[in-house]
Design a protein around this motif. Structure first.
Motif, PDB file in Angstrom:
ATOM      1  N   ILE A 131       0.831  -1.207   0.000  1.00 28.55           N
ATOM      2  CA  ILE A 131       0.000   0.000   0.000  1.00 28.55           C
ATOM      3  C   ILE A 131       0.863   1.253   0.000  1.00 28.55           C
ATOM      4  N   TRP A 132       1.897   1.275   0.843  1.00 29.09           N
ATOM      5  CA  TRP A 132       2.793   2.441   0.885  1.00 29.09           C
ATOM      6  C   TRP A 132       3.571   2.566  -0.421  1.00 29.09           C
ATOM      7  N   PHE A 133       4.038   1.447  -0.963  1.00 27.96           N
ATOM      8  CA  PHE A 133       4.712   1.471  -2.264  1.00 27.96           C
ATOM      9  C   PHE A 133       3.805   2.093  -3.320  1.00 27.96           C
ATOM     10  N   SER A 134       2.550   1.649  -3.382  1.00 21.44           N
ATOM     11  CA  SER A 134       1.602   2.135  -4.386  1.00 21.44           C
ATOM     12  C   SER A 134       1.292   3.614  -4.187  1.00 21.44           C
ATOM     13  N   ASN A 135       1.206   4.050  -2.925  1.00 22.34           N
ATOM     14  CA  ASN A 135       0.938   5.456  -2.648  1.00 22.34           C
ATOM     15  C   ASN A 135       2.018   6.353  -3.239  1.00 22.34           C
ATOM     16  N   ALA A 136       3.276   6.069  -2.898  1.00 24.52           N
ATOM     17  CA  ALA A 136       4.370   6.918  -3.377  1.00 24.52           C
ATOM     18  C   ALA A 136       4.559   6.764  -4.889  1.00 24.52           C
ATOM     19  N   PHE A 137       4.466   5.529  -5.390  1.00 21.56           N
ATOM     20  CA  PHE A 137       4.596   5.269  -6.820  1.00 21.56           C
ATOM     21  C   PHE A 137       3.584   6.088  -7.612  1.00 21.56           C
ATOM     22  N   GLY A 146     -14.102   4.228   8.270  1.00 20.57           N
ATOM     23  CA  GLY A 146     -12.947   3.471   8.731  1.00 20.57           C
ATOM     24  C   GLY A 146     -11.701   3.718   7.892  1.00 20.57           C
ATOM     25  N   ARG A 147     -10.559   3.312   8.433  1.00 28.26           N
ATOM     26  CA  ARG A 147      -9.275   3.557   7.766  1.00 28.26           C
ATOM     27  C   ARG A 147      -9.133   2.717   6.498  1.00 28.26           C
ATOM     28  N   LYS A 148      -9.472   1.434   6.581  1.00 26.76           N
ATOM     29  CA  LYS A 148      -9.300   0.529   5.452  1.00 26.76           C
ATOM     30  C   LYS A 148     -10.125   0.973   4.244  1.00 26.76           C
ATOM     31  N   LYS A 149     -11.385   1.306   4.461  1.00 29.52           N
ATOM     32  CA  LYS A 149     -12.252   1.718   3.360  1.00 29.52           C
ATOM     33  C   LYS A 149     -11.841   3.074   2.805  1.00 29.52           C
ATOM     34  N   THR A 150     -11.303   3.942   3.664  1.00 28.53           N
ATOM     35  CA  THR A 150     -10.837   5.245   3.182  1.00 28.53           C
ATOM     36  C   THR A 150      -9.676   5.067   2.211  1.00 28.53           C
ATOM     37  N   MET A 151      -8.699   4.227   2.585  1.00 28.78           N
ATOM     38  CA  MET A 151      -7.576   3.982   1.681  1.00 28.78           C
ATOM     39  C   MET A 151      -8.052   3.319   0.389  1.00 28.78           C
ATOM     40  N   ALA A 152      -8.959   2.342   0.505  1.00 29.82           N
ATOM     41  CA  ALA A 152      -9.470   1.650  -0.679  1.00 29.82           C
ATOM     42  C   ALA A 152     -10.184   2.622  -1.613  1.00 29.82           C
ATOM     43  N   LEU A 153     -11.000   3.523  -1.044  1.00 27.95           N
ATOM     44  CA  LEU A 153     -11.731   4.490  -1.855  1.00 27.95           C
ATOM     45  C   LEU A 153     -10.764   5.440  -2.572  1.00 27.95           C
ATOM     46  N   VAL A 188     -10.602   5.762  -6.685  1.00 22.69           N
ATOM     47  CA  VAL A 188     -10.872   7.011  -7.406  1.00 22.69           C
ATOM     48  C   VAL A 188      -9.676   7.390  -8.282  1.00 22.69           C
ATOM     49  N   PHE A 189      -8.459   7.221  -7.756  1.00 19.80           N
ATOM     50  CA  PHE A 189      -7.274   7.509  -8.554  1.00 19.80           C
ATOM     51  C   PHE A 189      -7.215   6.603  -9.781  1.00 19.80           C
ATOM     52  N   SER A 190      -7.486   5.312  -9.581  1.00 19.50           N
ATOM     53  CA  SER A 190      -7.462   4.360 -10.695  1.00 19.50           C
ATOM     54  C   SER A 190      -8.503   4.712 -11.747  1.00 19.50           C
ATOM     55  N   PHE A 191      -9.690   5.105 -11.301  1.00 24.09           N
ATOM     56  CA  PHE A 191     -10.772   5.467 -12.225  1.00 24.09           C
ATOM     57  C   PHE A 191     -10.418   6.708 -13.033  1.00 24.09           C
ATOM     58  N   CYS A 192      -9.841   7.717 -12.365  1.00 27.48           N
ATOM     59  CA  CYS A 192      -9.434   8.941 -13.073  1.00 27.48           C
ATOM     60  C   CYS A 192      -8.321   8.650 -14.078  1.00 27.48           C
ATOM     61  N   SER A 193      -7.419   7.725 -13.745  1.00 28.38           N
ATOM     62  CA  SER A 193      -6.345   7.355 -14.673  1.00 28.38           C
ATOM     63  C   SER A 193      -6.921   6.709 -15.936  1.00 28.38           C
ATOM     64  N   LEU A 194      -7.940   5.873 -15.772  1.00 27.36           N
ATOM     65  CA  LEU A 194      -8.563   5.234 -16.938  1.00 27.36           C
ATOM     66  C   LEU A 194      -9.298   6.258 -17.798  1.00 27.36           C
ATOM     67  N   LEU A 195      -9.886   7.276 -17.188  1.00 23.42           N
ATOM     68  CA  LEU A 195     -10.582   8.309 -17.960  1.00 23.42           C
ATOM     69  C   LEU A 195      -9.626   9.115 -18.827  1.00 23.42           C
ATOM     70  N   SER A 203      -2.945   2.773 -13.104  1.00 22.27           N
ATOM     71  CA  SER A 203      -4.320   2.397 -12.755  1.00 22.27           C
ATOM     72  C   SER A 203      -4.371   1.000 -12.153  1.00 22.27           C
ATOM     73  N   GLY A 204      -3.649   0.051 -12.763  1.00 22.50           N
ATOM     74  CA  GLY A 204      -3.643  -1.317 -12.248  1.00 22.50           C
ATOM     75  C   GLY A 204      -3.010  -1.421 -10.879  1.00 22.50           C
ATOM     76  N   CYS A 205      -1.920  -0.677 -10.667  1.00 24.71           N
ATOM     77  CA  CYS A 205      -1.259  -0.708  -9.362  1.00 24.71           C
ATOM     78  C   CYS A 205      -2.191  -0.220  -8.260  1.00 24.71           C
ATOM     79  N   CYS A 206      -2.915   0.874  -8.528  1.00 22.84           N
ATOM     80  CA  CYS A 206      -3.820   1.422  -7.511  1.00 22.84           C
ATOM     81  C   CYS A 206      -5.037   0.539  -7.307  1.00 22.84           C
ATOM     82  N   LEU A 207      -5.471  -0.138  -8.352  1.00 20.80           N
ATOM     83  CA  LEU A 207      -6.593  -1.056  -8.197  1.00 20.80           C
ATOM     84  C   LEU A 207      -6.194  -2.215  -7.277  1.00 20.80           C
ATOM     85  N   LEU A 208      -4.996  -2.751  -7.455  1.00 19.16           N
ATOM     86  CA  LEU A 208      -4.504  -3.801  -6.570  1.00 19.16           C
ATOM     87  C   LEU A 208      -4.327  -3.278  -5.144  1.00 19.16           C
TER      88      LEU A 208
END
Length: 545
Positions: free
Chosen positions: A320-326, A395-402, A406-413, A492-497
């Motif tokens: 998760i931290w890798f994906s955030n900074a990446f 909650g924390r988990k759902k906040t990070m997932a959301l 959203v980032f992945s969806f915007c990347s696909l757009l 997009s794929g990295c953030c989806l994972l």
């Protein structure tokens, strides 16, 4: 039955500071205030002449842990001061030094006629330093104290930050900026120290608001560059940018060591003194009873991150931290590329034109460039506000997932050939959410690990984030030359994972206090004790006022 009636008629108010000695605990004698009249439990004569025996006067022997004391004292003047000091560390030691990278690189590219790979290396070497030191600073903070690790890292960054301004040649500034990055790797430990003084209800909001200081630091750095670069040059910019660290180093003398760390390391007296200091500054009473000393454990051991209880949490958090900074730093680089091209579909044609140019061609930053930097920074505020609003609701988990989704969806757009205005909106939404997700990770990580490994856990996660920051230039700049769409698919794929990984985290920390011990049986032993809040007014019949 007569005893029961007597107990209902006698009421005790327990306030102030407990001054019981070990002998008092053994003998069962307790200093206590009874309705503001008596200060010691003695047989009390009632109106009908009956007496309340001493053993019935206080049938409970209250104990408390640091978590209970922090919750009982609450949020007050001390935490406000700590917020400002922690924010200063975040702004001066992290945000400003990171923002310099986007200002220094083009300047040296032109002034020293550096090829592109050497310019990129100036940025990468800072992340190499941060990656190599993050775990070390976490280990130091767990072994020798949060305050100690933070002070050393700040003084280290101050020293080499000033020396960077005197670098005569490229090789010198490369080494010195790498050493600056080594010091910056210890900044996340300020969050560890900060979180351990915050009551549960305020913790998420306060850690999230640290992002405000990040924005303030970056805005201040850009404004400083506007004033200094045209007249004094980049050397004075490096020196002046390091000076706020000197202010933080002075204020560090006010910072107390974490009471949780003191208790874990067996220094009970120092922990009590710190808690009394916080209570005095906040104008709140200390909880009564005896401070429980957690069993002393080996601190800062990497193997503790991979016990059966934390193994999956650690591995998922690293990704998760890798994906955030990446994703975050990748978006910063992509934003410049997209804005210069006008839209996504123009990237390929523009790249062909750029290849025909000399690699030493350079352009100094203009006033318009600095304005764009400011706007890009300010776009993170909406993300902080959204995260602040939802993190204690879902909650924390759902906040990070959301945030990742959203980032992945915007990347696909961005696959669509949208115009400049729509492109700007999509990039700003993506950056707002990925920055908010980054802060949610900063909230979750200190909460999920116990005191013995909290700093190390945060340090290793920060190190994995730097790995992502190191790799992302090769995707956002090198791969972009070959295929824009493949680049967008990677992000997009990295953030989806990462969104899926957030959902699979085994522990949700919303509404949970910071854990003092990694031993699960110790936590189970204290469940009954934790149900009693120390320092509240009780009657002996069991009611609370």
């Amino acid at each position: 039955n007569s005893c029961f009636c007597i107990l209902r008629m006698v009421k005790f108010r327990r306030t102030g500071e407990s001054s019981r000695s070990d002998e008092d605990v053994i003998s069962g004698e307790h200093e206590i205030q009874i309705e503001g009249v008596r200060t010691e439990l003695e047989p009390i004569e009632l109106e009908d002449g009956a007496a309340v025996p001493k053993e019935f006067a206080n049938p409970t022997d209250d104990t408390f842990m640091v978590e209970d004391a922090v919750e009982a004292i609450g949020f007050g003047k001390f935490q406000w001061k700590l917020s400002v000091i922690t924010g200063l560390a975040w702004a001066s030691n992290y945000a400003m030094e990171m923002m310099i990278l986007s200002i220094l690189a083009p300047q040296l590219h032109c002034e020293w006629r550096l090829p592109s790979w050497q310019v990129a290396l100036l940025t990468s070497v800072v992340f190499v330093g941060m990656m190599s030191s993050s775990t070390l600073w976490g280990n130091i903070s767990d072994q020798y104290g949060r305050k100690t690790g933070l002070k050393i890292s700040v003084l280290w960054t101050l020293y080499y930050g000033i020396l960077s301004g005197f670098a005569p040649v490229y090789s010198w500034i490369l080494v010195l900026r790498g050493l600056v990055g080594f010091g910056i790797g210890g900044v996340p430990q300020s969050v560890t120290l900060y979180a351990e003084f915050l009551p549960m209800k305020a913790r998420a909001k306060c850690i999230l608001l640290i992002e405000v200081f990040w924005a303030i630091g970056t805005v201040f750095e850009v404004l400083l560059a506007v004033l200094v670069m045209p007249t004094l040059g980049w050397r004075w910019l490096l020196i002046l940018s390091a000076l706020p660290l000197l202010l933080f180093a002075v204020l560090c003398f006010w910072l107390p060591e974490s009471a949780r760390y003191d208790v874990l390391s067996g220094n009970q007296e120092k922990a009590i003194a710190t808690l009394k200091r916080i209570a005095t500054e906040n104008g709140a009473p200390m909880p009564l009873g005896k401070l429980i000393i957690s069993r002393q454990e080996d601190r800062g051991k990497m193997r503790d991150l991979f016990t059966p209880h934390f193994r999956w949490t650690t591995l998922l958090l690293w990704f998760i931290w890798f994906s955030n900074a990446f994703s975050y730093y990748g978006l910063v680089l992509l934003t410049t590329e997209f804005f210069q091209a006008g839209d996504v579909c123009s990237i390929s044609s523009r790249r062909k034109e750029v290849k025909a140019k000399c690699s030493l061609t350079c352009e100094y930053l203009t006033e318009e460039d600095y304005t764009d930097l400011l706007w890009t920074t300010l776009s993170e505020f909406p993300g902080v506000l959204v995260t602040l609003w939802i993190i204690d609701r879902i909650g924390r988990k759902k906040t990070m997932a959301l945030s990742f989704f959203v980032f992945s969806f915007c990347s696909l757009l961005l696959f669509l050939c949208v115009g400049r205005n729509v492109l700007t909106v999509l990039l700003f939404i993506a950056r707002a959410f990925i920055s908010g997700g980054f802060q949610a990770a900063y909230v979750y990580t200190p909460e999920v690990y116990p005191t013995a490994t909290r700093a190390l856990g945060l340090g290793t996660c920060s190190g994995m984030a730097r790995v992502g920051a190191l790799i992302t230039p090769f995707i956002a700049q090198v791969m972009l030359e070959s295929s824009v769409y493949l680049t967008l698919v990677v992000y997009s794929g990295c953030c989806l994972l990462a969104a899926v990984a957030s959902c699979f985290l085994p522990i949700e920390t919303k509404g949970r206090g910071l854990q003092e011990s990694s031993h699960r049986e110790w936590g189970q032993e204290m469940v009954g004790r934790g149900s009693r809040s120390p320092g509240v007014t009780r009657s002996n019949s069991g009611s609370q006022e």
